[in-house]
Structures are given as structure tokens and as C-alpha cells.
Design a protein around this motif. Structure first.
Motif, PDB file in Angstrom:
ATOM      1  N   LEU A   1       2.644  -0.713  13.844  1.00 30.01           N
ATOM      2  CA  LEU A   1       1.224  -1.039  14.060  1.00 30.01           C
ATOM      3  C   LEU A   1       0.390   0.226  14.202  1.00 30.01           C
ATOM      4  O   LEU A   1      -0.675   0.350  13.599  1.00 30.01           O
ATOM      5  CB  LEU A   1       1.083  -1.919  15.301  1.00 30.01           C
ATOM      6  CG  LEU A   1      -0.306  -2.446  15.607  1.00 30.01           C
ATOM      7  CD1 LEU A   1      -0.860  -3.261  14.453  1.00 30.01           C
ATOM      8  CD2 LEU A   1      -0.284  -3.295  16.879  1.00 30.01           C
ATOM      9  N   GLU A   2       0.866   1.193  14.978  1.00 27.73           N
ATOM     10  CA  GLU A   2       0.114   2.443  15.192  1.00 27.73           C
ATOM     11  C   GLU A   2      -0.068   3.183  13.874  1.00 27.73           C
ATOM     12  O   GLU A   2      -1.138   3.711  13.592  1.00 27.73           O
ATOM     13  CB  GLU A   2       0.849   3.343  16.184  1.00 27.73           C
ATOM     14  CG  GLU A   2       0.736   2.905  17.634  1.00 27.73           C
ATOM     15  CD  GLU A   2       1.641   3.695  18.552  1.00 27.73           C
ATOM     16  OE1 GLU A   2       2.570   4.364  18.056  1.00 27.73           O
ATOM     17  OE2 GLU A   2       1.447   3.610  19.769  1.00 27.73           O
TER      18      GLU A   2
ATOM     19  N   ALA B   1       0.055   1.950  10.811  1.00 25.20           N
ATOM     20  CA  ALA B   1      -0.859   1.201   9.949  1.00 25.20           C
ATOM     21  C   ALA B   1      -2.310   1.393  10.403  1.00 25.20           C
ATOM     22  O   ALA B   1      -3.226   1.539   9.588  1.00 25.20           O
ATOM     23  CB  ALA B   1      -0.508  -0.293   9.951  1.00 25.20           C
ATOM     24  N   GLN B   2      -2.517   1.403  11.726  1.00 26.53           N
ATOM     25  CA  GLN B   2      -3.871   1.646  12.258  1.00 26.53           C
ATOM     26  C   GLN B   2      -4.385   3.006  11.807  1.00 26.53           C
ATOM     27  O   GLN B   2      -5.536   3.150  11.412  1.00 26.53           O
ATOM     28  CB  GLN B   2      -3.851   1.618  13.797  1.00 26.53           C
ATOM     29  CG  GLN B   2      -3.758   0.250  14.410  1.00 26.53           C
ATOM     30  CD  GLN B   2      -3.510   0.301  15.904  1.00 26.53           C
ATOM     31  OE1 GLN B   2      -2.951   1.269  16.435  1.00 26.53           O
ATOM     32  NE2 GLN B   2      -3.911  -0.740  16.601  1.00 26.53           N
TER      33      GLN B   2
ATOM     34  N   ARG C   1      -5.381   2.989   8.166  1.00 24.77           N
ATOM     35  CA  ARG C   1      -6.543   2.170   7.872  1.00 24.77           C
ATOM     36  C   ARG C   1      -7.785   2.575   8.670  1.00 24.77           C
ATOM     37  O   ARG C   1      -8.839   1.965   8.543  1.00 24.77           O
ATOM     38  CB  ARG C   1      -6.219   0.686   8.192  1.00 24.77           C
ATOM     39  CG  ARG C   1      -5.230   0.070   7.217  1.00 24.77           C
ATOM     40  CD  ARG C   1      -5.773   0.124   5.839  1.00 24.77           C
ATOM     41  NE  ARG C   1      -7.095  -0.466   5.807  1.00 24.77           N
ATOM     42  CZ  ARG C   1      -7.408  -1.542   5.119  1.00 24.77           C
ATOM     43  NH1 ARG C   1      -6.512  -2.128   4.385  1.00 24.77           N
ATOM     44  NH2 ARG C   1      -8.626  -2.037   5.135  1.00 24.77           N
ATOM     45  N   SER C   2      -7.653   3.601   9.481  1.00 21.44           N
ATOM     46  CA  SER C   2      -8.790   4.035  10.284  1.00 21.44           C
ATOM     47  C   SER C   2      -9.747   4.846   9.407  1.00 21.44           C
ATOM     48  O   SER C   2      -9.485   5.066   8.229  1.00 21.44           O
ATOM     49  CB  SER C   2      -8.303   4.898  11.451  1.00 21.44           C
ATOM     50  OG  SER C   2      -7.755   6.107  10.938  1.00 21.44           O
TER      51      SER C   2
ATOM     52  N   TYR D   1     -12.322   9.090  15.952  1.00 22.17           N
ATOM     53  CA  TYR D   1     -12.934   9.257  17.272  1.00 22.17           C
ATOM     54  C   TYR D   1     -14.451   9.359  17.178  1.00 22.17           C
ATOM     55  O   TYR D   1     -15.174   8.797  18.013  1.00 22.17           O
ATOM     56  CB  TYR D   1     -12.376  10.511  17.970  1.00 22.17           C
ATOM     57  CG  TYR D   1     -10.969  10.333  18.500  1.00 22.17           C
ATOM     58  CD1 TYR D   1      -9.877  10.929  17.868  1.00 22.17           C
ATOM     59  CD2 TYR D   1     -10.724   9.569  19.639  1.00 22.17           C
ATOM     60  CE1 TYR D   1      -8.592  10.759  18.347  1.00 22.17           C
ATOM     61  CE2 TYR D   1      -9.429   9.394  20.117  1.00 22.17           C
ATOM     62  CZ  TYR D   1      -8.370   9.996  19.464  1.00 22.17           C
ATOM     63  OH  TYR D   1      -7.091   9.824  19.942  1.00 22.17           O
TER      64      TYR D   1
ATOM     65  N   LEU E   1       3.007  -6.255   7.990  1.00 18.48           N
ATOM     66  CA  LEU E   1       2.238  -6.818   9.119  1.00 18.48           C
ATOM     67  C   LEU E   1       1.706  -8.198   8.790  1.00 18.48           C
ATOM     68  O   LEU E   1       1.629  -9.069   9.647  1.00 18.48           O
ATOM     69  CB  LEU E   1       1.089  -5.881   9.499  1.00 18.48           C
ATOM     70  CG  LEU E   1       1.507  -4.627  10.260  1.00 18.48           C
ATOM     71  CD1 LEU E   1       0.336  -3.663  10.394  1.00 18.48           C
ATOM     72  CD2 LEU E   1       2.042  -4.981  11.645  1.00 18.48           C
ATOM     73  N   SER E   2       1.352  -8.393   7.532  1.00 19.52           N
ATOM     74  CA  SER E   2       0.807  -9.689   7.143  1.00 19.52           C
ATOM     75  C   SER E   2       1.873 -10.774   7.260  1.00 19.52           C
ATOM     76  O   SER E   2       1.599 -11.874   7.714  1.00 19.52           O
ATOM     77  CB  SER E   2       0.286  -9.577   5.722  1.00 19.52           C
ATOM     78  OG  SER E   2      -0.143 -10.819   5.269  1.00 19.52           O
TER      79      SER E   2
ATOM     80  N   SER F   1       4.647   3.502  16.071  1.00 14.86           N
ATOM     81  CA  SER F   1       5.160   2.182  15.724  1.00 14.86           C
ATOM     82  C   SER F   1       4.550   1.769  14.383  1.00 14.86           C
ATOM     83  O   SER F   1       3.630   2.417  13.884  1.00 14.86           O
ATOM     84  CB  SER F   1       4.771   1.176  16.804  1.00 14.86           C
ATOM     85  OG  SER F   1       3.371   1.031  16.830  1.00 14.86           O
TER      86      SER F   1
ATOM     87  N   MET G   1       0.770  -3.142   5.067  1.00 11.11           N
ATOM     88  CA  MET G   1      -0.052  -4.336   5.101  1.00 11.11           C
ATOM     89  C   MET G   1       0.821  -5.566   4.823  1.00 11.11           C
ATOM     90  O   MET G   1       0.642  -6.632   5.418  1.00 11.11           O
ATOM     91  CB  MET G   1      -1.177  -4.252   4.062  1.00 11.11           C
ATOM     92  CG  MET G   1      -2.242  -3.221   4.373  1.00 11.11           C
ATOM     93  SD  MET G   1      -3.108  -3.479   5.950  1.00 11.11           S
ATOM     94  CE  MET G   1      -2.388  -2.168   6.925  1.00 11.11           C
TER      95      MET G   1
ATOM     96  N   ALA H   1       5.972  -5.481  15.308  1.00  9.71           N
ATOM     97  CA  ALA H   1       4.883  -4.504  15.252  1.00  9.71           C
ATOM     98  C   ALA H   1       5.202  -3.242  16.051  1.00  9.71           C
ATOM     99  O   ALA H   1       4.603  -2.198  15.826  1.00  9.71           O
ATOM    100  CB  ALA H   1       3.592  -5.142  15.781  1.00  9.71           C
ATOM    101  N   GLY H   2       6.149  -3.328  16.980  1.00 10.61           N
ATOM    102  CA  GLY H   2       6.505  -2.170  17.795  1.00 10.61           C
ATOM    103  C   GLY H   2       7.656  -1.362  17.221  1.00 10.61           C
ATOM    104  O   GLY H   2       8.101  -0.394  17.815  1.00 10.61           O
TER     105      GLY H   2
END
Lengths: 396, 382
Positions: free
Chosen positions: A172-173, A175-176, A179-180, A366, A117-118, A170, A114, A124-125
Motif C-alpha cells: 500500500l505504501e 503504491a501510494q 500514485r502521489s 508534501y 490492490l484492486s 508495504s 493497481m 496491503a501490509g
């Protein structure tokens, strides 16, 4: 306004050129180019100790690579510490790899990512991998990688993502994923080991003739001219699951990931079959692969894991041998396809069932995306999820 | 005077550039901080409203014929009324111009330089924008013709780099918490909408070739131009919404669409060439800012006369410079605008075109009556 006369225009041009020449003469007074005041990080490693966060960075400046490190209570402090210790600001904009130590748990990683990214300090890649043990050791040992390693560790990881049947997420991936709704991520584990001392070079390890799947092998080993002990990269065949608990999964348990992760490409796959009392090990390369995970709430939560792959045999002589024994080619290929389908389905099932515990395949995510209302009404117990498999394999 | 006219093709280019200029920086991120992934729906609603606004503007231009904006307002509301309206709208655009510069400063501070920009960094742009104020509209028309292909190519390139890597599934589920977040997102950021209202300054100044000087139905083709721009904008915004849908708290005022272009695989390997491409995209902002200043300058000329108007324009440039130097906490500025300026923004940007439409209809009716009276007079003479 009157148009300027030719004389005036000429005078203005002379003044403009004079000013330009004068400004060029002042260049010795110009401050040092900004790039020289920065440490350009190529890869960083992050570990957590009792004292806080340790950041180790491999930097490249004017063609010279060196390793720097800093400590702090939080990531930002550790980065600041590097600036203070080396008198140059660490530039993360061109960093291609983040290596996470084995002592980080999910909360540590969430707060680190976080923060990254912040600040938008890291691309991000940028790729993310896990270190077998300490990330600091990995970064430091990259200094001793042989010249033939593709562009250092960062280049090797990129190569793995493209060609070695491994998905490297990556920043971003990852972190996603954390946080999902699944709140779980999975990372390939990278390790460097000392090259076994032998005179001359060692032949490349092709990843094992008996391996079911995974990388087609990329190990380079060579003596370093400066006398330092050479290191070699251990291909990333195992994975670390980062969820409520953090644990590693074996190579065999990771095979299903190769099938289910959309981005994985290539890879050598083997299957064993018995025809007319004789046992054969048949190997094929994944030529084309398509996979998907679909979720629905049909009489309860259900997940469908679909994999469609086309494999190209690498040792066709084994097939021809059987054909010469009296079996038709169509029957042989049909047997091989059946065997591969069973192998692939078994590998997928192992990984899919493991994911019920820590959801690294993202079932909850999903399901949430499919129907948020039904998801909110559901208990969240992954053991209630019915998993269906749809595997289509063709062999050429 | 031909210098004060734009060709129809140039009008389409201006429409395209204005459609994306101010929205591409901060708006998607600002929306996400309020509406989360439902910003996708808010953005669709906003862009639909913008198209309706553009249709109103196009109707004003169509009905006004050869009358320019000031003549139109004067004939409907009288000299004093029209001056009050124009002055109010001009001052609003000065504020909007300042906000446009704030967005540019935030972008460069965060994504390019990594440190805050000071007034000297912005001075060249302020001078350029002031220069636009004294140039005729034809210059802006020509500039838009040059910039539009560059912007389109840069957007296509950025799309090719970014889109293959995006998991659009992250956009789901939409409306997971109902419509509660939609209203806030739609109204709060009205300063970033209503850009087409600027096009009203081209009333009576769009030429459609030799056969028809002004007032052609072709003006409605600008809706297609805007739609193309909105498709690009929507695609890039959706990338942001899908990627950060689960972690909106990560987004700060410094984030914008350019952060998604970082996602281009290998951009860290080959250098940040995506930033160069994005800077080409920024030419749209330059044109939009220039048009705002031009609107202000002509508005002041109309309200106070040419000489006094020039003085006011120069003073406005100095005010912007001082404001740039004084207001260094750009996050606070953005917060102030979103908290206190959203109602005035909506009133001016959506109300002014309706006022102009009323004026155009009144003028049309008046013209009809005059022609009827004149026709009757001629008949009676005969």
C-alpha cells in the motif's frame, strides 16, 4: 404455543444426535479441505521480459517449500498460468513479500500494484523490495538459505524493517508513493549470493567497521546438508529509485534515507574527529530517532527536513582516553556531538539534494498536501524549492 | 406486555449497534468512488445529519409517552392514513434489508471466500432474520446487550492493530477541487443513511425503571451512544480515505473497511485473525437486519391484521430468498440502488420521523385538550 413435554424433548434430542452422527459418517464423502487445493505463497517475485510478466512464487504446503512459476502477458495471466501448470490455485492472502525485478519500470509497477490492490488478493501490509537483478533468481535461491536464517527471506525482510535501519515499504505504501504527486518510489535492494566455499563455517560479517551507517549486519552462512550450494543474504544497504527513470543509489548516498525515513530504527553510526592532533573514529548506536518533512509556501516552495536523534556511544574507552589526556568530559562530548551533527547533516544533505532530481523523498507530495492551490500555481520545478535543515543530535 | 418492551440500557445498545451496522461495510468505499478524499467531509456531514435525525426520533419517543407508533399515527392520521404510511415504510425496510444482505454477500465474497456466495450461503441469515420477526422486542434488547461489548472490544482491537501504521497525512488536501464533489456523495448513498428511523418502532416501548414507565428525557442520552459509534466509524473511514486518497480507482465494490485491517503489521504472518475480529463486528449487522424484519412484520400485522400479516411476512422472506437467487450481479444491484433509490430513501428515512413528530405533537395537543375538557367538566359538576 404449548411447552414441549419431557418425552418430546428427549425424542428431539435423540433425533438431533442421530443426525449429527450420521453426518459424521458421511465425512469420507466430503470434498478435500480447501487448503489442500491451494498453493500457499510465502513470497513472490515479478519480472518483466519481452514475452510479458513472469511470476515466481515460493510456496509452503504441509511444511514443504517449493518454487513455482508462471508466465503471461499481464500479471493476472501469469498467476492463472501457475494455477494451470500446477493444478492448484495460488493463494496470495498470506504472502509476506513481493520482490520486483530490475527490469520493471514505473508504469509496469503501477499497473501491477493497481491490479494487486484492486483484487485485494495480496495483503496491503505485505513488504516490497527490489531484486538486484532478476526476482526469479532471488526466489529460487531462497531454497538454499541456511536454517539459521530467520524464517526465510520473508522473515529476514521483516527483521530488516524492524532492526536494520532500513525502511521496507508495504504494498500500500509503495503504491501510494507511485500514485502521489511525486510519482516516485524507493525500494531497498535485496540480493542473495553464493557462499564462498570454505571448510567449516564463516564468521558473521558485522557490516564493516568503517561503515558510516546502515545495518548492524546479519549474514548467515552454513553448508547445506543436501550438498546444494548455500546462499547468503546481502544486507539491503542500497536502494532503487523508481520514477521517470529507474536507477540504483549507493550505500553512501542512502545514509540520509536512514535519517529521514520515520520508521527506520537502530543502526550503527560512525564519525571521525580530531582532538589535540589525534584522529578518532567514534561509533554510536541510534537509540532514539524522530524525523519529519514539513512543507510550506513561504515566498516560494520550501521544505524543512528535521531530524532529532539520540546516540549511545559503543566505544566509550576512546572518550575516556581523551579525558585522561586532560580534556574535560563535557568538552569531549561536545566535540563528539558537533562531529556527529556535521556527519548526519552532510549525509542528509546528499540524499536531500539527490531527491531534487527524482523526488523519492516526496517533496511534491508534501507541498501539495500543505497547500493545493499554491501547488497548482507553482511550476513544479524542484530546483526552485528551498530546503532547510534542522538537525539536533545528542550523544550519551 | 413486558416482553414487548426494552429497557433504557438496551435502547442505548441498540442505538450504538444500528449506528454502525450498515455504514461500516460499503459506505466509505462508495463515498470514495464519488468524492475521493473529500469523503471525509461528506461523512462528517452525513453523521451530523444522522445525529439530528436521532434527536427527532428521541423527541417522538419522549412526546409519545405510552403510545406506541401505530397508536400515534392512527390518532393523528386516522386508520387508513396510518396504514398507508406504515405499509410504505415497511416495504422500504424490506428493500433496505435486501441491500443489507447484498453488502454482507459482497463482503464475504471478496474478503473471506474469494468467490461469489449463492443463495444457500445466505439462507441461514434469512431464516434467522425471519425468526427475529416473530420474537418480542425484549429478545432483541437482550441480544443487543450481549453484542455491544463484543463489538466495542473488536473495534478497539482492530484500531490498535491498524492505526499505528497509518499515515493520516494522506487525507490532505481536503477540498482541493472545491465543494463540487460533496453534494454527489451526500445524496447518492442515502440508502445507507437514516438507520435511526428504525428506532421509531420502539416508540412507547422503552422503560426507564420502575418509577417511570416511558417518556423520559433520558432518551436523549442515546445521542451520546450514537456519537461514540460515530467516532469509531469516522476513525476507520478516515484510515481508508487517507490510504486510498490518491488511487480511488483501485477501489471496487468489494473493498471495505476490512481491507484496512489487513494493514495490521504481521497479519499475513500470523493469519487473518483480523477477519475473525471483523466478523464479531458483524453482529451489529445481524441485529439491524433483524430489526428491519421485525418492523416489517409488525407493520404488516398493523396494516392487514395478525393472521394476514404473518402470511405477508413469510411471503416477504420467500421474496428475499428468490431475489437473492436471481440477483447475482451485486455490483449492478448497488448501482441501481444508488441511481434510482436515493430519492425514495431520503423521503422515507428523513420524512417518516418528521411525520411521526407531527403525529406526536398532534397527539400531545389532543391529549391536552381532552384533559382540559375533562377538567372543565369535573369543575362544572362540582
Amino acid at each position: 404455543m404449548k411447552p414441549l413435554s419431557r418425552k418430546t424433548k428427549t425424542r428431539l434430542m435423540i433425533i438431533a444426535f442421530a443426525l449429527l452422527l450420521f453426518s459424521v459418517s458421511l465425512t469420507p464423502l466430503a470434498p478435500e479441505a480447501e487448503i489442500m487445493t491451494r498453493l500457499m505463497a510465502d513470497a513472490i517475485g515479478i519480472d518483466v521480459t519481452d514475452e510479458g510478466v513472469v511470476v515466481t512464487a515460493k510456496t509452503i504446503n504441509s511444511g514443504t517449500a517449493e518454487v513455482v512459476s508462471g508466465k503471461g502477458e499481464i500479471l493476472r495471466e501469469a498467476l492463472q498460468n501457475i494455477d494451470e501448470r500446477y493444478g492448484r490455485k495460488l493463494e496470495l492472502g498470506h504472502c509476506g513479500l513481493v520482490v520486483l525485478g530490475s527490469d520493471l519500470d514505473r508504469d509496469d509497477m503501477v499497473s501491477i500494484f493497481m491490479s494487486i490492490l484492486s483484487d485485494a488478493s495480496v495483503n496491503a501490509g505485505c513488504s516490497v523490495v527490489a531484486a538486484k537483478e532478476k526476482a526469479q533468481k532471488i526466489i529460487e535461491d531462497t531454497q538454499n538459505l541456511p536454517e539459521s536464517t530467520n524464517d526465510g527471506l520473508t522473515g529476514y525482510v521483516t527483521f530488516s524493517d524492524e532492526r536494520l535501519a532500513v525502511t521496507v515499504p508495504s504494498v500500500l505504501e509503495f503504491a501510494q508513493a507511485l500514485r502521489s504527486k511525486s510519482a516516485t518510489g524507493i525500494l531497498p535492494i535485496i540480493d542473495l549470493q553464493k557462499k564462498e566455499s570454505e571448510s567449516g563455517g564463516k564468521g558473521g560479517n558485522q557490516g564493516g567497521g568503517e561503515s558510516q551507517s546502515g545495518s548492524s549486519g546479519q549474514t548467515q552462512s552454513d553448508e547445506q546438508s543436501n550438498g546444494d550450494e548455500a546462499t547468503e543474504i546481502v544486507p539491503p544497504k542500497t536502494h532503487r529509485v523508481i520514477g521517470e527513470t529507474v536507477y540504483d543509489i549507493s550505500e553512501a548516498d542512502s545514509y540520509g534515507l536512514m535519517w529521514l525515513q520515520e520508521r527506520t530504527k537502530e543502526g550503527l553510526v560512525a564519525t571521525e574527529l580530531e582532538i589535540k592532533g589525534e584522529k578518532f573514529t567514534v561509533r554510536a548506536i541510534i537509540e532514539k530517532k524522530k524525523s519529519s518533512i514539513d512543507a510550506a509556501f513561504d515566498h516560494g516552495p520550501s521544505i524543512t527536513l528535521s531530524v532529532e536523534a539520540r546516540l549511545r556511544l559503543v566505544d566509550r574507552y576512546a572518550v575516556l582516553y581523551v579525558v585522561e589526556q586532560g580534556m574535560s568530559l563535557d568538552d569531549v562530548m561536545s566535540e563528539i556531538e558537533g562531529s556527529y551533527k556535521k556527519t548526519v547533516s552532510d549525509e542528509i544533505k546528499v540524499t536531500a539534494e539527490m531527491s531534487r532530481t527524482d523526488d523519492f523523498l516526496g517533496y511534491k507530495t508534501y507541498l501539495y498536501r500543505a497547500d493545493a492551490k499554491m501547488y497548482n500555481a507553482w511550476s513544479g520545478d524542484l530546483n526552485e524549492v528551498s530546503i532547510k535543515y534542522d538537525t539536533v543530535i545528542s550523544v550519551v | 406486555m413486558e416482553k414487548d418492551k426494552v429497557k433504557f440500557r438496551q435502547f442505548l445498545c441498540i442505538t450504538f449497534l444500528i449506528a454502525i451496522a450498515m455504514k461500516m461495510f460499503m459506505l466509505p468505499v462508495l463515498l470514495m468512488r464519488v468524492s475521493g478524499r473529500d469523503s471525509f467531509i461528506v461523512m462528517l456531514l452525513v453523521l451530523f445529519t444522522e445525529l439530528v435525525l436521532l434527536a427527532v426520533v428521541a423527541t417522538v419517543i419522549f412526546l409519545s409517552g405510552k403510545k406506541n407508533l401505530y397508536e400515534l399515527l392512527k390518532s393523528a392520521f386516522g386508520s387508513v392514513g396510518s396504514k398507508i404510511i406504515i405499509t410504505t415504510v415497511s416495504v422500504f425496510y424490506l428493500i433496505k434489508l435486501f441491500m443489507s444482505l447484498v453488502d454482507v454477500r459482497i463482503f464475504f465474497s471478496t474478503s473471506v471466500f474469494g468467490q461469489p456466495l449463492n443463495v444457500w450461503h445466505v439462507l441461514p441469515m434469512i431464516l434467522l432474520v425471519l425468526y427475529f420477526a416473530i420474537k418480542p422486542l425484549a429478545a432483541m434488547g437482550r441480544l443487543s446487550e450481549i453484542c455491544t461489548p463484543i463489538v466495542i472490544i473488536s473495534m478497539i482491537l482492530l484500531g490498535c492493530l491498524t492505526l499505528p501504521e497509518v499515515e493520516f497525512g494522506g487525507l490532505n488536501p481536503l477540498l482541493a477541487e472545491g465543494w463540487s464533489k460533496i453534494g454527489g456523495g451526500y445524496t447518492t448513498f442515502s440508502m445507507w443513511y437514516g438507520d435511526f428511523t428504525l428506532l421509531l418502532m420502539l416508540t412507547g416501548k422503552v422503560t426507564f425503571g420502575k418509577k417511570q414507565a416511558t417518556g423520559s428525557g433520558k432518551i436523549y442520552f442515546s445521542l451520546i451512544s450514537a456519537l461514540v459509534a460515530f467516532v469509531f466509524l469516522m476513525v476507520f473511514s478516515t484510515v481508508l480515505f487517507a490510504a486510498y486518497g490518491d488511487m480511488t480507482e483501485v477501489l471496487t465494490y468489494g473493498h471495505n473497511i476490512s481491507n484496512m485491517t489487513q494493514y495490521a503489521v504481521g497479519s499475513y504472518k500470523f493469519g487473518r485473525f483480523d477477519l475473525i475480529i471483523f466478523c464479531l463486528w458483524l453482529t451489529a449487522v445481524l441485529l439491524s437486519a433483524g430489526m428491519m424484519m421485525n418492523f416489517f412484520a409488525h407493520g404488516m400485522d398493523f396494516a392487514f391484521g395478525r393472521k394476514a400479516g404473518k402470511g405477508v411476512t413469510v411471503a416477504a422472506g420467500i421474496v428475499i430468498l428468490i431475489a437473492t437467487a436471481l440477483f447475482t450481479d451485486l455490483n449492478r444491484v448497488t448501482e441501481f440502488v444508488t441511481t434510482y433509490m436515493w430519492i425514495p430513501s431520503m423521503i422515507v428515512q428523513y420524512g417518516f420521523p418528521l411525520v411521526c413528530l407531527a403525529a406526536a405533537i398532534i397527539a400531545k395537543i389532543k391529549d391536552k385538550n381532552i384533559r382540559r375538557v375533562q377538567g372543565e367538566a369535573v369543575k362544572s359538576q362540582n
